[in-house]
Scaffold this motif. Structure first.
Motif, mmCIF file in Angstrom:
data_model
loop_
_atom_site.group_PDB
_atom_site.id
_atom_site.type_symbol
_atom_site.label_atom_id
_atom_site.label_comp_id
_atom_site.label_asym_id
_atom_site.label_seq_id
_atom_site.Cartn_x
_atom_site.Cartn_y
_atom_site.Cartn_z
ATOM 1 N N MET A 1 0.853 -1.198 0.000
ATOM 2 C CA MET A 1 0.000 0.000 0.000
ATOM 3 C C MET A 1 0.880 1.235 0.000
ATOM 4 O O MET A 1 1.536 1.562 0.977
ATOM 5 C CB MET A 1 -0.907 -0.020 1.241
ATOM 6 C CG MET A 1 -1.919 1.109 1.212
ATOM 7 S SD MET A 1 -3.068 1.012 2.583
ATOM 8 C CE MET A 1 -1.983 1.166 3.990
ATOM 9 N N SER A 2 0.931 1.926 -1.087
ATOM 10 C CA SER A 2 1.810 3.086 -1.198
ATOM 11 C C SER A 2 1.035 4.375 -0.942
ATOM 12 O O SER A 2 -0.190 4.418 -0.997
ATOM 13 C CB SER A 2 2.453 3.135 -2.583
ATOM 14 O OG SER A 2 1.477 3.400 -3.568
ATOM 15 N N PHE A 3 1.779 5.397 -0.652
ATOM 16 C CA PHE A 3 1.189 6.719 -0.458
ATOM 17 C C PHE A 3 2.261 7.755 -0.755
ATOM 18 O O PHE A 3 3.434 7.400 -0.947
ATOM 19 C CB PHE A 3 0.652 6.873 0.965
ATOM 20 C CG PHE A 3 1.698 6.688 2.029
ATOM 21 C CD1 PHE A 3 2.332 7.788 2.591
ATOM 22 C CD2 PHE A 3 2.057 5.413 2.459
ATOM 23 C CE1 PHE A 3 3.305 7.627 3.569
ATOM 24 C CE2 PHE A 3 3.028 5.241 3.444
ATOM 25 C CZ PHE A 3 3.638 6.347 3.996
ATOM 26 N N ARG A 4 1.858 9.003 -0.764
ATOM 27 C CA ARG A 4 2.841 10.045 -1.026
ATOM 28 C C ARG A 4 3.418 10.552 0.296
ATOM 29 O O ARG A 4 2.681 10.880 1.220
ATOM 30 C CB ARG A 4 2.196 11.196 -1.810
ATOM 31 C CG ARG A 4 1.847 10.787 -3.218
ATOM 32 C CD ARG A 4 1.653 11.963 -4.151
ATOM 33 N NE ARG A 4 1.310 11.489 -5.491
ATOM 34 C CZ ARG A 4 2.210 11.092 -6.400
ATOM 35 N NH1 ARG A 4 3.494 11.129 -6.088
ATOM 36 N NH2 ARG A 4 1.842 10.667 -7.580
ATOM 37 N N ALA A 5 4.734 10.595 0.360
ATOM 38 C CA ALA A 5 5.400 11.027 1.585
ATOM 39 C C ALA A 5 5.016 12.469 1.916
ATOM 40 O O ALA A 5 4.864 13.306 1.023
ATOM 41 C CB ALA A 5 6.908 10.907 1.425
ATOM 42 N N MET A 6 4.847 12.708 3.184
ATOM 43 C CA MET A 6 4.525 14.064 3.625
ATOM 44 C C MET A 6 5.733 14.775 4.204
ATOM 45 O O MET A 6 5.732 15.991 4.375
ATOM 46 C CB MET A 6 3.414 14.029 4.682
ATOM 47 C CG MET A 6 2.077 13.591 4.090
ATOM 48 S SD MET A 6 0.692 13.997 5.164
ATOM 49 C CE MET A 6 1.110 13.073 6.627
ATOM 50 N N TYR A 7 6.763 14.000 4.560
ATOM 51 C CA TYR A 7 7.952 14.572 5.188
ATOM 52 C C TYR A 7 9.203 14.034 4.513
ATOM 53 O O TYR A 7 9.168 12.996 3.862
ATOM 54 C CB TYR A 7 8.010 14.203 6.679
ATOM 55 C CG TYR A 7 6.758 14.544 7.429
ATOM 56 C CD1 TYR A 7 6.505 15.864 7.804
ATOM 57 C CD2 TYR A 7 5.831 13.562 7.744
ATOM 58 C CE1 TYR A 7 5.353 16.182 8.494
ATOM 59 C CE2 TYR A 7 4.674 13.871 8.439
ATOM 60 C CZ TYR A 7 4.435 15.185 8.811
ATOM 61 O OH TYR A 7 3.297 15.499 9.486
ATOM 62 N N ASP A 8 10.305 14.733 4.736
ATOM 63 C CA ASP A 8 11.589 14.189 4.328
ATOM 64 C C ASP A 8 11.873 12.919 5.112
ATOM 65 O O ASP A 8 11.491 12.789 6.271
ATOM 66 C CB ASP A 8 12.716 15.198 4.609
ATOM 67 C CG ASP A 8 12.788 16.276 3.538
ATOM 68 O OD1 ASP A 8 12.708 15.931 2.350
ATOM 69 O OD2 ASP A 8 12.907 17.453 3.904
ATOM 70 N N GLY A 9 12.570 12.003 4.477
ATOM 71 C CA GLY A 9 12.924 10.758 5.159
ATOM 72 C C GLY A 9 14.128 10.142 4.483
ATOM 73 O O GLY A 9 14.824 10.798 3.698
ATOM 74 N N HIS A 10 14.354 8.901 4.813
ATOM 75 C CA HIS A 10 15.518 8.184 4.300
ATOM 76 C C HIS A 10 15.050 6.821 3.829
ATOM 77 O O HIS A 10 14.414 6.097 4.579
ATOM 78 C CB HIS A 10 16.554 8.038 5.423
ATOM 79 C CG HIS A 10 17.909 7.678 4.919
ATOM 80 N ND1 HIS A 10 18.856 8.640 4.629
ATOM 81 C CD2 HIS A 10 18.462 6.494 4.623
ATOM 82 C CE1 HIS A 10 19.947 8.031 4.195
ATOM 83 N NE2 HIS A 10 19.741 6.732 4.172
ATOM 84 N N CYS A 11 15.351 6.498 2.599
ATOM 85 C CA CYS A 11 14.885 5.236 2.026
ATOM 86 C C CYS A 11 15.578 4.070 2.721
ATOM 87 O O CYS A 11 16.800 4.030 2.815
ATOM 88 C CB CYS A 11 15.177 5.212 0.531
ATOM 89 S SG CYS A 11 14.597 3.726 -0.283
ATOM 90 N N ALA A 12 14.777 3.119 3.226
ATOM 91 C CA ALA A 12 15.325 1.963 3.938
ATOM 92 C C ALA A 12 15.775 0.864 2.987
ATOM 93 O O ALA A 12 16.360 -0.117 3.423
ATOM 94 C CB ALA A 12 14.288 1.415 4.910
ATOM 95 N N ALA A 13 15.506 1.025 1.708
ATOM 96 C CA ALA A 13 15.913 0.000 0.747
ATOM 97 C C ALA A 13 17.330 0.265 0.253
ATOM 98 O O ALA A 13 18.009 1.170 0.736
ATOM 99 C CB ALA A 13 14.926 -0.032 -0.419
ATOM 100 N N GLU A 14 17.749 -0.521 -0.718
ATOM 101 C CA GLU A 14 19.128 -0.488 -1.175
ATOM 102 C C GLU A 14 19.586 0.890 -1.644
ATOM 103 O O GLU A 14 20.742 1.237 -1.515
ATOM 104 C CB GLU A 14 19.291 -1.470 -2.344
ATOM 105 C CG GLU A 14 19.093 -2.919 -1.938
ATOM 106 C CD GLU A 14 20.235 -3.422 -1.080
ATOM 107 O OE1 GLU A 14 21.372 -3.059 -1.370
ATOM 108 O OE2 GLU A 14 19.970 -4.154 -0.134
ATOM 109 N N CYS A 15 18.721 1.687 -2.199
ATOM 110 C CA CYS A 15 19.166 2.938 -2.829
ATOM 111 C C CYS A 15 19.740 3.913 -1.816
ATOM 112 O O CYS A 15 20.663 4.649 -2.114
ATOM 113 C CB CYS A 15 18.040 3.569 -3.638
ATOM 114 S SG CYS A 15 16.999 4.738 -2.747
ATOM 115 N N GLY A 16 19.205 3.922 -0.596
ATOM 116 C CA GLY A 16 19.746 4.769 0.452
ATOM 117 C C GLY A 16 19.554 6.254 0.220
ATOM 118 O O GLY A 16 20.100 7.077 0.948
ATOM 119 N N ASN A 17 18.784 6.620 -0.783
ATOM 120 C CA ASN A 17 18.573 8.037 -1.074
ATOM 121 C C ASN A 17 17.514 8.627 -0.152
ATOM 122 O O ASN A 17 16.787 7.923 0.529
ATOM 123 C CB ASN A 17 18.133 8.211 -2.526
ATOM 124 C CG ASN A 17 19.253 7.920 -3.508
ATOM 125 O OD1 ASN A 17 20.418 8.161 -3.217
ATOM 126 N ND2 ASN A 17 18.887 7.385 -4.651
#
Ligand SMILES: [Zn+2]
Ligand SMILES: [Zn+2]
Length: 68
Positions: A1-17
Motif C-alpha cells: 500500500m503506497s502513499f505520497r510522503a509528507m515529510y523528508d525521510g531516508h529510504c530503507a531500501a538499497e538505494c539509500g537516497n
C-alpha cells in the motif's frame, strides 16, 4: 500500500537516497519507509535455512545462544 510522503525521510531500501515530500513510498514489514520503486529488504521469514535469526539475540544463527 503506497502513499505520497509528507515529510523528508531516508529510504530503507538499497538505494539509500532521501525521501522527499510527494515521493511515492510505502512501508516495509519493519515499518520503515522506502521508495515504491525500490525493492524492500527481504522478509526474515523468507530467508534461507542458513539465515535463521535467533529470537534471543537477533543475530543470524549460529549464535552464542546455541553453545550450551
Ligand atoms: Zn529508494
Ligand atoms: Zn542467539
Amino acid at each position: 500500500m503506497s502513499f505520497r510522503a509528507m515529510y523528508d525521510g531516508h529510504c530503507a531500501a538499497e538505494c539509500g537516497n532521501r525521501i522527499h515530500p510527494g515521493d511515492e513510498v510505502e512501508y516495509d514489514e519493519d515499518r520503515k519507509l522506502h521508495h515504491l520503486e525500490c525493492t524492500p529488504k527481504p522478509d526474515p521469514t523468507t530467508l534461507g535455512p542458513q539465515e535463521i535469526v535467533c529470537p534471543d539475540c537477533w543475530l543470524v544463527k549460529p549464535c552464542r545462544c546455541d553453545d550450551d
